[in-house]
Write a protein that holds these residues in place. Structure first.
Motif, PDB file in Angstrom:
ATOM      1  N   LEU A 293       8.100 -19.284  24.295  1.00 20.31           N
ATOM      2  CA  LEU A 293       8.718 -18.693  25.480  1.00 20.31           C
ATOM      3  C   LEU A 293      10.056 -19.357  25.790  1.00 20.31           C
ATOM      4  CD1 LEU A 293       5.594 -18.248  27.810  1.00 20.31           C
ATOM      5  CD2 LEU A 293       6.869 -16.449  26.618  1.00 20.31           C
ATOM      6  N   GLY A 294      10.104 -20.671  25.656  1.00 22.46           N
ATOM      7  CA  GLY A 294      11.348 -21.384  25.932  1.00 22.46           C
ATOM      8  C   GLY A 294      12.452 -21.002  24.966  1.00 22.46           C
ATOM      9  N   LEU A 295      12.128 -20.933  23.665  1.00 17.64           N
ATOM     10  CA  LEU A 295      13.127 -20.531  22.677  1.00 17.64           C
ATOM     11  C   LEU A 295      13.622 -19.115  22.950  1.00 17.64           C
ATOM     12  CD1 LEU A 295      11.640 -21.973  19.359  1.00 17.64           C
ATOM     13  CD2 LEU A 295      13.793 -22.634  20.428  1.00 17.64           C
ATOM     14  N   ALA A 296      12.693 -18.228  23.286  1.00 14.23           N
ATOM     15  CA  ALA A 296      13.082 -16.848  23.559  1.00 14.23           C
ATOM     16  C   ALA A 296      14.016 -16.765  24.766  1.00 14.23           C
ATOM     17  CB  ALA A 296      11.839 -15.985  23.779  1.00 14.23           C
ATOM     18  N   LEU A 297      13.679 -17.499  25.834  1.00 10.65           N
ATOM     19  CA  LEU A 297      14.508 -17.456  27.040  1.00 10.65           C
ATOM     20  C   LEU A 297      15.889 -18.030  26.779  1.00 10.65           C
ATOM     21  CD1 LEU A 297      14.887 -17.081  30.124  1.00 10.65           C
ATOM     22  CD2 LEU A 297      13.994 -19.410  30.393  1.00 10.65           C
ATOM     23  N   ILE A 298      15.946 -19.177  26.140  1.00  5.08           N
ATOM     24  CA  ILE A 298      17.214 -19.894  26.017  1.00  5.08           C
ATOM     25  C   ILE A 298      18.113 -19.288  24.944  1.00  5.08           C
ATOM     26  CG2 ILE A 298      18.233 -22.122  25.424  1.00  5.08           C
ATOM     27  CD1 ILE A 298      15.808 -23.449  26.694  1.00  5.08           C
ATOM     28  N   TYR A 299      17.527 -18.912  23.817  1.00  4.03           N
ATOM     29  CA  TYR A 299      18.349 -18.490  22.683  1.00  4.03           C
ATOM     30  C   TYR A 299      18.416 -16.976  22.465  1.00  4.03           C
ATOM     31  CZ  TYR A 299      18.736 -23.360  21.300  1.00  4.03           C
ATOM     32  OH  TYR A 299      19.031 -24.700  21.290  1.00  4.03           O
ATOM     33  N   LEU A 300      17.369 -16.249  22.815  1.00  3.47           N
ATOM     34  CA  LEU A 300      17.347 -14.820  22.502  1.00  3.47           C
ATOM     35  C   LEU A 300      17.772 -13.942  23.670  1.00  3.47           C
ATOM     36  CD1 LEU A 300      14.078 -14.595  20.362  1.00  3.47           C
ATOM     37  CD2 LEU A 300      16.403 -15.257  19.689  1.00  3.47           C
ATOM     38  N   VAL A 301      17.445 -14.352  24.891  1.00  2.00           N
ATOM     39  CA  VAL A 301      17.790 -13.523  26.050  1.00  2.00           C
ATOM     40  C   VAL A 301      19.299 -13.328  26.187  1.00  2.00           C
ATOM     41  CG1 VAL A 301      17.819 -13.499  28.577  1.00  2.00           C
ATOM     42  CG2 VAL A 301      15.680 -13.871  27.353  1.00  2.00           C
ATOM     43  N   PRO A 302      20.156 -14.369  26.064  1.00  2.00           N
ATOM     44  CA  PRO A 302      21.589 -14.143  26.275  1.00  2.00           C
ATOM     45  C   PRO A 302      22.200 -13.062  25.381  1.00  2.00           C
ATOM     46  CG  PRO A 302      21.120 -16.477  26.424  1.00  2.00           C
ATOM     47  CD  PRO A 302      19.860 -15.821  25.938  1.00  2.00           C
ATOM     48  N   PRO A 303      22.004 -13.088  24.031  1.00  2.00           N
ATOM     49  CA  PRO A 303      22.622 -12.012  23.244  1.00  2.00           C
ATOM     50  C   PRO A 303      21.999 -10.641  23.510  1.00  2.00           C
ATOM     51  CG  PRO A 303      21.257 -13.397  21.847  1.00  2.00           C
ATOM     52  CD  PRO A 303      21.363 -14.091  23.164  1.00  2.00           C
ATOM     53  N   VAL A 304      20.691 -10.600  23.761  1.00  2.00           N
ATOM     54  CA  VAL A 304      20.057  -9.326  24.075  1.00  2.00           C
ATOM     55  C   VAL A 304      20.614  -8.759  25.373  1.00  2.00           C
ATOM     56  CG1 VAL A 304      17.880  -8.226  24.721  1.00  2.00           C
ATOM     57  CG2 VAL A 304      17.955  -9.792  22.768  1.00  2.00           C
ATOM     58  N   ALA A 305      20.773  -9.628  26.379  1.00  2.00           N
ATOM     59  CA  ALA A 305      21.320  -9.176  27.658  1.00  2.00           C
ATOM     60  C   ALA A 305      22.771  -8.737  27.511  1.00  2.00           C
ATOM     61  CB  ALA A 305      21.210 -10.292  28.696  1.00  2.00           C
ATOM     62  N   ALA A 306      23.561  -9.485  26.725  1.00  3.04           N
ATOM     63  CA  ALA A 306      24.976  -9.139  26.555  1.00  3.04           C
ATOM     64  C   ALA A 306      25.134  -7.792  25.867  1.00  3.04           C
ATOM     65  CB  ALA A 306      25.683 -10.232  25.750  1.00  3.04           C
ATOM     66  N   VAL A 307      24.424  -7.593  24.766  1.00  9.73           N
ATOM     67  CA  VAL A 307      24.557  -6.347  24.012  1.00  9.73           C
ATOM     68  C   VAL A 307      23.880  -5.199  24.749  1.00  9.73           C
ATOM     69  CG1 VAL A 307      23.999  -5.183  21.842  1.00  9.73           C
ATOM     70  CG2 VAL A 307      24.758  -7.580  21.828  1.00  9.73           C
ATOM     71  N   GLY A 308      22.649  -5.439  25.209  1.00 12.22           N
ATOM     72  CA  GLY A 308      21.919  -4.380  25.905  1.00 12.22           C
ATOM     73  C   GLY A 308      22.609  -3.967  27.190  1.00 12.22           C
ATOM     74  N   LEU A 322      26.566 -12.664  28.262  1.00 15.30           N
ATOM     75  CA  LEU A 322      27.717 -13.152  27.511  1.00 15.30           C
ATOM     76  C   LEU A 322      28.059 -14.586  27.898  1.00 15.30           C
ATOM     77  CD1 LEU A 322      29.844 -12.356  25.432  1.00 15.30           C
ATOM     78  CD2 LEU A 322      31.299 -11.573  27.320  1.00 15.30           C
ATOM     79  N   ALA A 323      27.939 -14.911  29.182  1.00 17.22           N
ATOM     80  CA  ALA A 323      28.227 -16.275  29.627  1.00 17.22           C
ATOM     81  C   ALA A 323      27.248 -17.268  29.003  1.00 17.22           C
ATOM     82  CB  ALA A 323      28.176 -16.350  31.146  1.00 17.22           C
ATOM     83  N   GLY A 324      25.944 -16.929  29.025  1.00 18.93           N
ATOM     84  CA  GLY A 324      24.956 -17.807  28.399  1.00 18.93           C
ATOM     85  C   GLY A 324      25.196 -17.967  26.915  1.00 18.93           C
ATOM     86  N   TRP A 325      25.530 -16.876  26.258  1.00 22.26           N
ATOM     87  CA  TRP A 325      25.805 -16.887  24.813  1.00 22.26           C
ATOM     88  C   TRP A 325      27.028 -17.760  24.517  1.00 22.26           C
ATOM     89  CZ3 TRP A 325      26.240 -11.637  21.709  1.00 22.26           C
ATOM     90  CH2 TRP A 325      26.075 -11.889  20.346  1.00 22.26           C
ATOM     91  N   ALA A 326      28.058 -17.676  25.367  1.00 22.59           N
ATOM     92  CA  ALA A 326      29.274 -18.453  25.160  1.00 22.59           C
ATOM     93  C   ALA A 326      29.007 -19.954  25.307  1.00 22.59           C
ATOM     94  CB  ALA A 326      30.348 -18.003  26.155  1.00 22.59           C
ATOM     95  N   VAL A 327      28.222 -20.330  26.323  1.00 21.26           N
ATOM     96  CA  VAL A 327      27.891 -21.749  26.490  1.00 21.26           C
ATOM     97  C   VAL A 327      27.101 -22.253  25.288  1.00 21.26           C
ATOM     98  CG1 VAL A 327      26.652 -23.432  27.912  1.00 21.26           C
ATOM     99  CG2 VAL A 327      27.951 -21.590  29.006  1.00 21.26           C
ATOM    100  N   MET A 328      26.121 -21.439  24.849  1.00 27.19           N
ATOM    101  CA  MET A 328      25.323 -21.799  23.687  1.00 27.19           C
ATOM    102  C   MET A 328      26.206 -22.032  22.462  1.00 27.19           C
ATOM    103  SD  MET A 328      22.681 -19.331  21.576  1.00 27.19           S
ATOM    104  CE  MET A 328      22.141 -18.542  23.073  1.00 27.19           C
ATOM    105  N   ALA A 329      27.083 -21.088  22.168  1.00 29.60           N
ATOM    106  CA  ALA A 329      27.952 -21.205  20.996  1.00 29.60           C
ATOM    107  C   ALA A 329      28.892 -22.400  21.132  1.00 29.60           C
ATOM    108  CB  ALA A 329      28.741 -19.912  20.805  1.00 29.60           C
TER     109      ALA A 329
END
Length: 401
Positions: A293-308, A322-329
C-alpha cells in the motif's frame, strides 16, 4: 482521488524534508587529513561459493592492496563446485601481493546461513594466528582499488569508528541494470538514511555487506557473527548488533569499491531482490500489506493522478499528481548522477517501483512455497524463535571450528 493524490504529495514533501536527506549522495568515507600513527593489522575475510567467474578481478584486487600495515586475505571456500578454491590459489601464485589462505568450513549446521558460517570460520582462523585489530568482511564479487583498505583503516582509526561500511558501486551496463540498480541503492537509502545511521546515538543501523571493516574487539563484544547467525540480511543485522553493543558505525557510498557481478537481464535482477525482500519484512503478512500500500501511494499514485487527471480534464488532480511526480523524480537525480546515468530515467522511477513491488510480493509467494531466500543451492526458512536461537548460539560458541 484528489485526496489520495494530495496525500501522496504530502508524503513526498515529508520524505524530502524529514527523512534524513536520504536522496543526497555526498556521504563518502570520512577523511580527517591524518593517518594512524601505527597502522592496524587487518584480516580480509572473503566468503565464496561458486565464484570462479569473478575472482580474477575481485580477488586479485584484494591481493594488490597498497596497505602499510600487516594484512592477509582468507578466502573461505563454502562448498564450491566450480573450482573456486583452486583458482584462488592459482591467482595468488601468479599475482603475489598479500598472503592468501584458502580454507573450507564444511556445510553449515542447522540455524546458520552459509555465508555467516563461512565468515565465522574465517574470523576464527585469523584469531588463531594472532588476533588482528580489524576484519574486512567483503564479498567475493567486490573489487577494491589499491588504496581502499588503507582509506578504510585510516577512517576507522582517526574517526574512532567500530564499523566502517561502504555500499559498493554496482555494475550498470545493460538496459535493465540502468533501470533497476540505481533505484536499488536509492530505495535502500530511503529506508536507512545514511546520515541517521552515522549520527552518534541514533537508533537507525545498517551496513552494506559487500564492504565492512569491523573492529575485532567490537566483534567479540557484539558476539558477531554468532548473534546474527540466522540472518539472511546479515549486513543490517550486523550493524544493529554493533550499535546495540555500544559501537560507533558509519555507512556511505563507495568511490573505490565496485561490484563486478553482472546482472544482464531482468530475471537475474528479479532474483537478487526477491530472494531477501520478504525476509526484510520479517516474514510478516501485515508488513507486506503495508509495504504494498505504501509503495502504491508514494510511487504509483502521482503518475496515475497526473495522466488520468489530464485525460479527464480534472486539473487539480493532474496538478497534485504532477507535483508529487516532480518531487519524486527530483530526489532520484543525485543517484542517477552518482551512477553516471542519463537523467531522463528519473521520471521512470514509478515504473521501477512497480517492478520492486512485484518482486516483493513474489518474495512472499516463494517463501510460502518453501523456496524463499534461496541462494546458490541453499534455501533458508524463517528464523527460529529468538529464545531458541540464543540458546543454540550459546551452545555453538563452545564448538570448535
Amino acid at each position: 482521488m484528489v485526496t489520495i493524490a494530495g496525500a501522496a504529495l504530502a508524503a513526498w514533501l515529508w520524505l524530502l524534508a524529514a527523512q534524513g536527506g536520504f536522496w543526497r549522495t555526498d556521504v563518502r568515507l570520512p577523511r580527517t587529513g591524518r593517518e594512524p600513527a601505527v597502522w592496524p593489522s587487518v584480516a580480509i575475510v572473503v566468503p565464496a561459493r561458486d565464484e570462479a567467474e569473478v575472482l580474477p578481478v575481485s580477488l586479485v584486487s584484494l591481493l594488490a592492496q597498497d596497505y602499510p600495515g600487516r594484512a592477509e586475505v582468507i578466502l573461505v571456500d563454502d562448498g564450491s563446485t566450480d573450482g573456486t578454491g583452486e583458482l584462488a590459489r592459482a591467482l595468488s601464485a601468479r599475482h603475489g601481493g598479500l598472503p592468501l589462505t584458502v580454507t573450507s568450513p564444511g556445510e553449515p549446521p542447522a540455524g546458520w546461513t552459509g555465508k555467516l558460517w563461512a565468515v565465522r570460520h574465517g574470523m576464527a582462523l585469523a584469531r588463531e594466528r594472532g588476533a588482528p585489530d580489524f576484519f574486512l568482511l567483503t564479498d567475493a564479487d567486490i573489487a577494491h582499488r589499491p588504496p581502499s583498505l588503507r582509506n578504510l583503516a585510516a577512517a576507522a582509526v582517526t574517526a574512532d569508528l567500530d564499523l566502517v561500511s561502504q555500499m559498493a558501486r554496482l555494475r550498470v551496463r545493460t538496459g535493465w541494470e540502468r533501470l533497476i540498480v540505481p533505484a536499488f541503492v536509492y530505495f535502500f537509502a530511503q529506508l536507512y538514511p545514511f546520515r541517521r545511521i552515522n549520527r552518534p546515538g541514533g537508533r537507525t543501523a545498517a551496513a552494506a555487506g559487500g564492504c565492512v571493516l569491523l573492529r575485532s574487539s567490537t566483534a567479540a563484544s557484539a558476539r558477531v557473527p554468532e548473534a546474527i547467525r540466522q540472518s539472511v540480511i546479515d549486513d543490517v543485522a550486523l550493524a544493529r548488533a554493533v550499535k546495540r553493543s555500544g559501537g560507533r558505525i558509519w555507512l556511505g557510498l563507495a568511490e573505490q569499491v565496485d561490484s563486478v557481478r553482472p546482472y544482464p537481464d531482468l530475471g537475474e535482477l528479479w532474483r537478487m531482490v526477491s530472494r531477501s525482500a520478504y525476509a526484510q519484512l520479517r516474514h510478516s503478512p501485515a508488513l507486506l500489506a503495508g509495504t504494498v500500500l505504501g509503495l502504491a501511494l508514494i510511487y504509483l499514485v502521482p503518475p496515475v493522478a497526473a495522466v488520468g487527471g489530464a485525460v479527464a480534464g480534472a486539473w487539480p488532480l493532474a496538478a497534485l499528481g504532477l507535483a508529487g511526480w516532480a518531487v519524486m523524480a527530483g530526489t532520484y537525480l543525485p543517484m542517477l548522477r552518482y551512477y553516471e546515468q542519463p537523467l531522463w530515467l528519473a521520471p521512470l522511477l514509478p515504473y521501477t517501483a512497480a517492478l520492486y513491488l512485484l518482486m516483493t510480493v513474489d518474495s512472499a509467494v516463494q517463501h510460502y512455497r518453501g523456496r524463499g531466500a534461496a541462494w546458490k543451492g541453499r534455501t533458508y526458512s524463517r528464523p527460529e524463535p529468538e529464545r531458541a536461537a540464543a540458546r543454540d548460539a550459546a551452545a555453538q560458541d563452545s564448538t570448535p571450528v
